[in-house]
Write a protein that holds these residues in place. Sequence first.
Motif, PDB file in Angstrom:
ATOM      1  N   LEU A 195       0.715  -1.108  -0.005  1.00  8.85           N
ATOM      2  CA  LEU A 195       0.116   0.073   0.104  1.00  8.85           C
ATOM      3  C   LEU A 195       0.855   1.166  -0.067  1.00  8.85           C
ATOM      4  N   ASN A 196       0.522   1.925  -0.907  1.00  9.68           N
ATOM      5  CA  ASN A 196       1.200   3.358  -0.818  1.00  9.68           C
ATOM      6  C   ASN A 196       0.023   4.717  -0.995  1.00  9.68           C
ATOM      7  N   LEU A 197      -0.606   4.939   0.099  1.00  5.80           N
ATOM      8  CA  LEU A 197      -1.761   6.045  -0.040  1.00  5.80           C
ATOM      9  C   LEU A 197      -1.079   7.452   0.140  1.00  5.80           C
ATOM     10  N   ILE A 198      -1.300   8.359  -0.964  1.00  8.05           N
ATOM     11  CA  ILE A 198      -0.706   9.740  -0.654  1.00  8.05           C
ATOM     12  C   ILE A 198      -1.895  10.628  -0.812  1.00  8.05           C
ATOM     13  N   GLU A 199      -2.072  11.293   0.280  1.00 13.05           N
ATOM     14  CA  GLU A 199      -3.313  12.372   0.535  1.00 13.05           C
ATOM     15  C   GLU A 199      -4.513  11.714   0.515  1.00 13.05           C
ATOM     16  N   ALA A 200      -4.486  10.574   1.229  1.00 15.40           N
ATOM     17  CA  ALA A 200      -5.805   9.935   1.297  1.00 15.40           C
ATOM     18  C   ALA A 200      -6.842  10.462   2.160  1.00 15.40           C
ATOM     19  N   ARG A 201      -7.898  10.539   2.052  1.00 11.98           N
ATOM     20  CA  ARG A 201      -9.273  10.890   2.687  1.00 11.98           C
ATOM     21  C   ARG A 201     -10.330   9.805   2.840  1.00 11.98           C
ATOM     22  N   HIS A 202     -11.115   9.799   3.547  1.00  8.04           N
ATOM     23  CA  HIS A 202     -12.040   8.821   3.869  1.00  8.04           C
ATOM     24  C   HIS A 202     -13.258   9.271   2.968  1.00  8.04           C
ATOM     25  N   PRO A 203     -13.892   8.569   2.099  1.00 14.03           N
ATOM     26  CA  PRO A 203     -14.827   8.763   1.253  1.00 14.03           C
ATOM     27  C   PRO A 203     -16.093   9.235   1.768  1.00 14.03           C
ATOM     28  N   LEU A 204     -16.561   8.625   2.837  1.00 17.44           N
ATOM     29  CA  LEU A 204     -17.768   8.989   3.728  1.00 17.44           C
ATOM     30  C   LEU A 204     -17.733  10.259   4.519  1.00 17.44           C
ATOM     31  N   LEU A 205     -16.705  10.425   4.817  1.00 22.39           N
ATOM     32  CA  LEU A 205     -16.432  11.786   5.356  1.00 22.39           C
ATOM     33  C   LEU A 205     -16.653  12.996   4.381  1.00 22.39           C
ATOM     34  N   ILE A 206     -16.031  12.528   3.433  1.00 19.03           N
ATOM     35  CA  ILE A 206     -16.388  13.628   1.951  1.00 19.03           C
ATOM     36  C   ILE A 206     -17.476  13.923   1.876  1.00 19.03           C
ATOM     37  N   GLU A 207     -18.421  12.858   1.859  1.00 19.73           N
ATOM     38  CA  GLU A 207     -19.897  12.946   1.459  1.00 19.73           C
ATOM     39  C   GLU A 207     -20.648  13.577   2.727  1.00 19.73           C
ATOM     40  N   SER A 208     -20.087  13.102   3.954  1.00 16.69           N
ATOM     41  CA  SER A 208     -20.986  13.586   5.078  1.00 16.69           C
ATOM     42  C   SER A 208     -20.669  15.224   5.174  1.00 16.69           C
ATOM     43  N   TYR A 209     -19.513  15.642   4.941  1.00 16.31           N
ATOM     44  CA  TYR A 209     -19.014  17.284   5.024  1.00 16.31           C
ATOM     45  C   TYR A 209     -19.804  17.832   3.547  1.00 16.31           C
ATOM     46  N   ASP A 210     -19.920  17.058   2.549  1.00 15.08           N
ATOM     47  CA  ASP A 210     -20.045  17.856   1.373  1.00 15.08           C
ATOM     48  C   ASP A 210     -19.046  18.906   0.973  1.00 15.08           C
ATOM     49  N   ASP A 211     -17.733  18.372   1.498  1.00 15.42           N
ATOM     50  CA  ASP A 211     -16.665  19.409   1.073  1.00 15.42           C
ATOM     51  C   ASP A 211     -15.310  18.687   1.189  1.00 15.42           C
ATOM     52  N   TYR A 212     -14.674  18.344   0.012  1.00 17.92           N
ATOM     53  CA  TYR A 212     -13.551  17.610   0.068  1.00 17.92           C
ATOM     54  C   TYR A 212     -12.271  18.229   0.846  1.00 17.92           C
ATOM     55  N   LYS A 213     -12.251  19.448   1.176  1.00 13.67           N
ATOM     56  CA  LYS A 213     -11.088  20.049   1.902  1.00 13.67           C
ATOM     57  C   LYS A 213     -11.422  20.140   3.163  1.00 13.67           C
ATOM     58  N   THR A 249     -10.002   3.979   6.566  1.00 16.02           N
ATOM     59  CA  THR A 249      -9.727   4.672   5.584  1.00 16.02           C
ATOM     60  C   THR A 249      -8.803   3.686   4.541  1.00 16.02           C
ATOM     61  N   VAL A 250      -7.725   3.212   5.331  1.00 16.71           N
ATOM     62  CA  VAL A 250      -6.831   2.180   4.828  1.00 16.71           C
ATOM     63  C   VAL A 250      -7.621   1.095   4.131  1.00 16.71           C
ATOM     64  N   GLY A 251      -8.481   0.468   4.905  1.00 13.43           N
ATOM     65  CA  GLY A 251      -9.268  -0.662   4.538  1.00 13.43           C
ATOM     66  C   GLY A 251     -10.218  -0.533   3.591  1.00 13.43           C
ATOM     67  N   LEU A 252     -10.807   0.752   3.675  1.00 12.56           N
ATOM     68  CA  LEU A 252     -12.050   0.998   2.622  1.00 12.56           C
ATOM     69  C   LEU A 252     -11.399   1.337   1.378  1.00 12.56           C
ATOM     70  N   LEU A 253     -10.349   1.961   1.286  1.00  7.38           N
ATOM     71  CA  LEU A 253      -9.620   2.384  -0.065  1.00  7.38           C
ATOM     72  C   LEU A 253      -9.201   1.331  -0.557  1.00  7.38           C
ATOM     73  N   THR A 254      -8.626   0.304   0.185  1.00  6.55           N
ATOM     74  CA  THR A 254      -8.245  -0.938  -0.610  1.00  6.55           C
ATOM     75  C   THR A 254      -9.280  -1.653  -1.068  1.00  6.55           C
ATOM     76  N   LEU A 255     -10.498  -1.851  -0.470  1.00  6.39           N
ATOM     77  CA  LEU A 255     -11.566  -2.658  -0.809  1.00  6.39           C
ATOM     78  C   LEU A 255     -11.981  -1.995  -2.233  1.00  6.39           C
ATOM     79  N   MET A 256     -12.171  -0.633  -2.052  1.00  4.99           N
ATOM     80  CA  MET A 256     -12.753   0.115  -3.081  1.00  4.99           C
ATOM     81  C   MET A 256     -11.899   0.005  -4.341  1.00  4.99           C
ATOM     82  N   ALA A 257     -10.708  -0.054  -4.358  1.00  2.00           N
ATOM     83  CA  ALA A 257      -9.505  -0.095  -5.520  1.00  2.00           C
ATOM     84  C   ALA A 257      -9.497  -1.602  -6.155  1.00  2.00           C
ATOM     85  N   LEU A 258      -9.641  -2.261  -5.354  1.00  2.00           N
ATOM     86  CA  LEU A 258      -9.719  -3.712  -5.622  1.00  2.00           C
ATOM     87  C   LEU A 258     -11.176  -4.099  -6.399  1.00  2.00           C
TER      88      LEU A 258
END
Length: 555
Positions: free
Chosen positions: A295-313, A345-354
């Motif tokens: 795994l090499n995650l660069i500037e990773a974010r939790h997708p559901l937090l992005i959805e919840s906040y409705d703001d990527y930043k 986030t590590v687990g979820l992004l791994t599952l999403m990518a796969l």
Amino acid sequence: MIFFEQLEYTKIKELLVQECQSEPGKTVASKLQPLINKKEIDHKLKLTSEIQECLKNRIYFNFENVSDVVGLLRNFHHQTYNFEEFRKIYFNISAANTLKKRIEKLEDYQNFYRIVEDILILSELEKRFNEIYFTDGEIKDSASSQLFSIRKRKKEMRKRIVSSLNEKIEDFASSNFLFDKVVTQRDGRFVIPVKEGSISFVKGIVHGKSASKSSVYMEPEEVVGLNNDIHILESEEKQEIFRILKKFSDDIQHSKKDILKNTEIVKQIDFYFASARFAIRLKAEKPKIAEKPYLNLIEARHPLLIESYDDYKKVIPFSLELGKDFKLLLISGPNTGGKTVTLKTVGLLTLMALSGLLIPAKTDSTIGIFPEVFADIGDNQSLENAMSTFSSHMKNIEGMVSKGNSNSLVLIDEIGASTDPEQGSALAQAILEKLVEKNVAGVITTHYTALKVFAEKTRGCMNAAMQFDPEKHLPTYQFKLGLPGNSFAIEVAAKLGLDEKLIKRAKELTGNQNVELTELLKKMGEEKAELARKNYQFSLKTSLLDQKISEHQDK
């Protein structure tokens, strides 16, 4: 799977189901699973990325009316379809035809182009539906030349009957036989309303009384033959409509394999468009896929937090590499500081990518193939099975230890918690030792100081910390690799408003040993990093010196 729930992978699937426009597309989303074939994963990622670009370039398709027609086509036991059934099949044919007709716009998107290229255009079936039906389901006169002729004669016949009856009404006007001067219909035959007492003065056939019983509906003998002719034409009309629909149904059955093949392609494309729209909302990008467990995650974010906040930043990113210099990462730090979110986030992004989904991380991020992902997160207490929180955790971890191998990814939140701290810490270290022995990749969160020491001195392990602002007594949610973190439990409790006397007493009881040990570990980590930096500089200078010596000798 339990870990799908724990890592919130099922929530991602639910969001994708909602994003799909058609029911068949939603079915594809609901069946989404991580894959282990690199070629298949890469294809899905490339395709989604291309469709993401299509959307950005305002290339859209509508799949709202696409439906599941497998049963209609394969289990056809009637002579004809009805309008609703024809329409369902038509919408699927039309959606596929639209995709194929616009294929020239997809030449810059090779993977998408190749999928659409497999669609067999069925223009005649789409055209025939529109020739037969109005949008409300009525059959058009132009459905066939024979139907046009029949309806034209019916129309002329009606005019003759109405004209004849109007003349009759005029004849009866002075005699006061009529209840009302109108032409109406009863049982499909044209009639006029006659007063009940005047029946004997009007020759014809009675077709019933009015609701008030004050009039009867009579078919004058002059139009009986004409009404009979209309009935014959209506029978011919029904026969012709049946013939038209039977022929169209047979044509559809003849092409059912092509319709089903096209529908399969369309529902997949609907899913990919849903995935691409979801990716745009997340500002997600296509990661690289590695064959090895890495795994090499660069500037990773939790997708559901992005959805919840409705703001990527608003979602604080982190970067993390696992499987190169170390395979086990131990994250420590304050409560509510982001440890569990990072783990998920590590687990979820791994599952999403796969699964072929784009992820909210930089495009240079790499996800390795993990045939097995294990997770133990949250309270899995089972009242039905009389299983305590601790027992539930141990059951999950036993599966990780027994089944895990060098290709597995293990994610454990608060390892050894929910029991006596001393025994929990010892048990947790024993588990970590076994995972190291089996060369399992994993991310584990903890508050145990002993485990921080273990990670510091054990080859293949690394400490990491979620940062805390000691002045503001608030977590910063920043992830820092290489150093353990303090739990700051007392500080967090104080910030949350716990009584000052309790805070003071807690500080007296805890002493400074744990804090001092953690600070010592931090210092050791910093010294190791400094030593590594100096060692690198020394190696670089030695290499440059050797190069100059070699150049001098060559002269």
